[in-house]
Scaffold this motif. Structure first.
Motif, PDB file in Angstrom:
ATOM      1  N   ASP A  48      25.376  43.688   4.534  1.00 26.07           N
ATOM      2  CA  ASP A  48      26.396  43.380   5.533  1.00 26.07           C
ATOM      3  C   ASP A  48      25.822  43.558   6.932  1.00 26.07           C
ATOM      4  O   ASP A  48      24.634  43.855   7.097  1.00 26.07           O
ATOM      5  CB  ASP A  48      27.659  44.218   5.318  1.00 26.07           C
ATOM      6  N   GLN A  49      26.652  43.410   7.950  1.00 25.12           N
ATOM      7  CA  GLN A  49      26.163  43.488   9.333  1.00 25.12           C
ATOM      8  C   GLN A  49      25.760  44.893   9.749  1.00 25.12           C
ATOM      9  O   GLN A  49      25.103  45.073  10.764  1.00 25.12           O
ATOM     10  CB  GLN A  49      27.189  42.916  10.297  1.00 25.12           C
ATOM     11  N   GLU A  50      26.128  45.904   8.960  1.00 27.66           N
ATOM     12  CA  GLU A  50      25.719  47.279   9.250  1.00 27.66           C
ATOM     13  C   GLU A  50      24.489  47.698   8.448  1.00 27.66           C
ATOM     14  O   GLU A  50      24.072  48.841   8.497  1.00 27.66           O
ATOM     15  CB  GLU A  50      26.879  48.236   8.970  1.00 27.66           C
ATOM     16  N   GLY A  51      23.936  46.766   7.650  1.00 24.12           N
ATOM     17  CA  GLY A  51      22.737  47.056   6.870  1.00 24.12           C
ATOM     18  C   GLY A  51      23.009  47.675   5.513  1.00 24.12           C
ATOM     19  O   GLY A  51      22.082  48.114   4.840  1.00 24.12           O
ATOM     20  N   ILE A  52      24.257  47.711   5.094  1.00 23.67           N
ATOM     21  CA  ILE A  52      24.616  48.266   3.786  1.00 23.67           C
ATOM     22  C   ILE A  52      24.358  47.202   2.716  1.00 23.67           C
ATOM     23  O   ILE A  52      24.844  46.076   2.824  1.00 23.67           O
ATOM     24  CB  ILE A  52      26.090  48.716   3.750  1.00 23.67           C
ATOM     25  N   PHE A  53      23.598  47.573   1.685  1.00 24.29           N
ATOM     26  CA  PHE A  53      23.282  46.645   0.605  1.00 24.29           C
ATOM     27  C   PHE A  53      24.389  46.680  -0.445  1.00 24.29           C
ATOM     28  O   PHE A  53      24.868  47.751  -0.816  1.00 24.29           O
ATOM     29  CB  PHE A  53      21.928  46.984  -0.015  1.00 24.29           C
ATOM     30  N   ILE A  54      24.755  45.496  -0.923  1.00 25.97           N
ATOM     31  CA  ILE A  54      25.853  45.348  -1.880  1.00 25.97           C
ATOM     32  C   ILE A  54      25.398  44.415  -2.999  1.00 25.97           C
ATOM     33  O   ILE A  54      24.835  43.347  -2.736  1.00 25.97           O
ATOM     34  CB  ILE A  54      27.111  44.783  -1.191  1.00 25.97           C
ATOM     35  N   HIS A  55      25.655  44.825  -4.219  1.00 20.25           N
ATOM     36  CA  HIS A  55      25.317  44.010  -5.389  1.00 20.25           C
ATOM     37  C   HIS A  55      26.499  43.102  -5.719  1.00 20.25           C
ATOM     38  O   HIS A  55      27.647  43.526  -5.666  1.00 20.25           O
ATOM     39  CB  HIS A  55      24.995  44.910  -6.589  1.00 20.25           C
ATOM     40  N   VAL A  56      26.201  41.852  -6.088  1.00 16.81           N
ATOM     41  CA  VAL A  56      27.228  40.896  -6.503  1.00 16.81           C
ATOM     42  C   VAL A  56      26.913  40.451  -7.927  1.00 16.81           C
ATOM     43  O   VAL A  56      25.781  40.079  -8.235  1.00 16.81           O
ATOM     44  CB  VAL A  56      27.282  39.678  -5.560  1.00 16.81           C
ATOM     45  N   HIS A  57      27.928  40.501  -8.781  1.00 14.65           N
ATOM     46  CA  HIS A  57      27.806  40.112 -10.187  1.00 14.65           C
ATOM     47  C   HIS A  57      28.652  38.867 -10.422  1.00 14.65           C
ATOM     48  O   HIS A  57      29.840  38.851 -10.102  1.00 14.65           O
ATOM     49  CB  HIS A  57      28.293  41.267 -11.077  1.00 14.65           C
ATOM     50  N   ILE A  58      28.021  37.826 -10.980  1.00 19.36           N
ATOM     51  CA  ILE A  58      28.734  36.592 -11.311  1.00 19.36           C
ATOM     52  C   ILE A  58      28.660  36.419 -12.824  1.00 19.36           C
ATOM     53  O   ILE A  58      27.577  36.192 -13.372  1.00 19.36           O
ATOM     54  CB  ILE A  58      28.109  35.377 -10.588  1.00 19.36           C
ATOM     55  N   PRO A  59      29.797  36.557 -13.520  1.00 15.97           N
ATOM     56  CA  PRO A  59      29.799  36.466 -14.988  1.00 15.97           C
ATOM     57  C   PRO A  59      29.375  35.090 -15.490  1.00 15.97           C
ATOM     58  O   PRO A  59      29.497  34.083 -14.787  1.00 15.97           O
ATOM     59  CB  PRO A  59      31.259  36.743 -15.365  1.00 15.97           C
ATOM     60  N   LYS A  60      28.894  35.041 -16.740  1.00 13.16           N
ATOM     61  CA  LYS A  60      28.338  33.814 -17.300  1.00 13.16           C
ATOM     62  C   LYS A  60      29.320  32.647 -17.339  1.00 13.16           C
ATOM     63  O   LYS A  60      28.909  31.503 -17.197  1.00 13.16           O
ATOM     64  CB  LYS A  60      27.756  34.059 -18.692  1.00 13.16           C
ATOM     65  N   ASP A  61      30.604  32.910 -17.491  1.00 19.49           N
ATOM     66  CA  ASP A  61      31.553  31.806 -17.603  1.00 19.49           C
ATOM     67  C   ASP A  61      31.773  31.056 -16.290  1.00 19.49           C
ATOM     68  O   ASP A  61      32.317  29.954 -16.300  1.00 19.49           O
ATOM     69  CB  ASP A  61      32.886  32.281 -18.189  1.00 19.49           C
ATOM     70  N   ILE A  62      31.320  31.625 -15.164  1.00 19.64           N
ATOM     71  CA  ILE A  62      31.468  30.917 -13.881  1.00 19.64           C
ATOM     72  C   ILE A  62      30.140  30.745 -13.140  1.00 19.64           C
ATOM     73  O   ILE A  62      30.119  30.281 -11.999  1.00 19.64           O
ATOM     74  CB  ILE A  62      32.507  31.600 -12.969  1.00 19.64           C
ATOM     75  N   VAL A  63      29.025  31.088 -13.782  1.00 27.48           N
ATOM     76  CA  VAL A  63      27.718  30.962 -13.135  1.00 27.48           C
ATOM     77  C   VAL A  63      27.459  29.526 -12.685  1.00 27.48           C
ATOM     78  O   VAL A  63      26.921  29.298 -11.594  1.00 27.48           O
ATOM     79  CB  VAL A  63      26.579  31.444 -14.069  1.00 27.48           C
ATOM     80  N   ALA A  64      27.835  28.549 -13.468  1.00 28.39           N
ATOM     81  CA  ALA A  64      27.567  27.149 -13.130  1.00 28.39           C
ATOM     82  C   ALA A  64      28.137  26.771 -11.759  1.00 28.39           C
ATOM     83  O   ALA A  64      27.556  25.968 -11.031  1.00 28.39           O
ATOM     84  CB  ALA A  64      28.122  26.224 -14.209  1.00 28.39           C
ATOM     85  N   THR A  65      29.245  27.376 -11.383  1.00 29.80           N
ATOM     86  CA  THR A  65      29.878  27.086 -10.091  1.00 29.80           C
ATOM     87  C   THR A  65      29.027  27.574  -8.918  1.00 29.80           C
ATOM     88  O   THR A  65      29.003  26.947  -7.869  1.00 29.80           O
ATOM     89  CB  THR A  65      31.266  27.766 -10.024  1.00 29.80           C
ATOM     90  N   TYR A  66      28.320  28.675  -9.099  1.00 32.15           N
ATOM     91  CA  TYR A  66      27.612  29.324  -7.983  1.00 32.15           C
ATOM     92  C   TYR A  66      26.092  29.337  -8.133  1.00 32.15           C
ATOM     93  O   TYR A  66      25.403  29.809  -7.236  1.00 32.15           O
ATOM     94  CB  TYR A  66      28.094  30.772  -7.851  1.00 32.15           C
TER      95      TYR A  66
END
Length: 150
Positions: A48-66
């Motif tokens: 983010d803009q403060e330098g905090i790292f964040i993990h994002v998980h995209i499940p297999k049923d919607i991976v094709a979208t992203y």
């Protein structure tokens, strides 16, 4: 911070009505088994803009979208996501929570935005060797220049 965007420090499971603006540090696909092509999930590391790292998980049923959406170094606005406990044993982020996409998660890429670029979390060799200030469950890597970053 007011407005439509929150920062990583405000990320909480009860925070459901705001969006978050993040820079993509790394995006990768996880397969079911080594050497197979069947996708289990897409994982992304953002900051983010403060330098905090964040993990994002995209499940297999919607991976094709992203799957081809995220480019490393680009800034995105994300809304309609779930905030869940960071459940991975080995973590890409020390943040207590992570973002999980759902079927109606909206992502918008920003072209011209004043946003810091914190692509690495450097640790000194003495800290790593002595294990001071180093969480052994947070993944680290070695760059081509020999610097170790997490």
């Amino acid at each position: 911070m007011t407005g439509q965007f929150i920062v990583g420090a405000q990320l909480h499971p009860q925070q459901t009505s705001k969006a978050i603006r993040l820079r993509c540090v790394r995006s990768y696909v996880v397969t079911e088994n080594r050497g197979q092509k069947q996708i289990r999930s897409q994982e992304c590391v953002f900051h983010d803009q403060e330098g905090i790292f964040i993990h994002v998980h995209i499940p297999k049923d919607i991976v094709a979208t992203y799957q081809n959406m995220f480019k490393e170094g680009k800034v995105y606005g994300i809304r309609n996501f779930l905030c869940i406990t960071n459940f991975f044993k080995y973590k890409t982020s020390t943040h207590r929570y992570m973002i999980k996409f759902k079927h109606d998660t909206v992502v918008k890429q920003y072209q011209r935005v004043n946003f810091p670029k914190t692509m690495f979390r450097f640790k000194s060799f003495p800290d790593i060797l002595s294990k001071k200030n180093v969480d052994e469950k947070v993944l680290i890597g070695k760059s081509l220049t020999g610097c170790i970053h997490i």
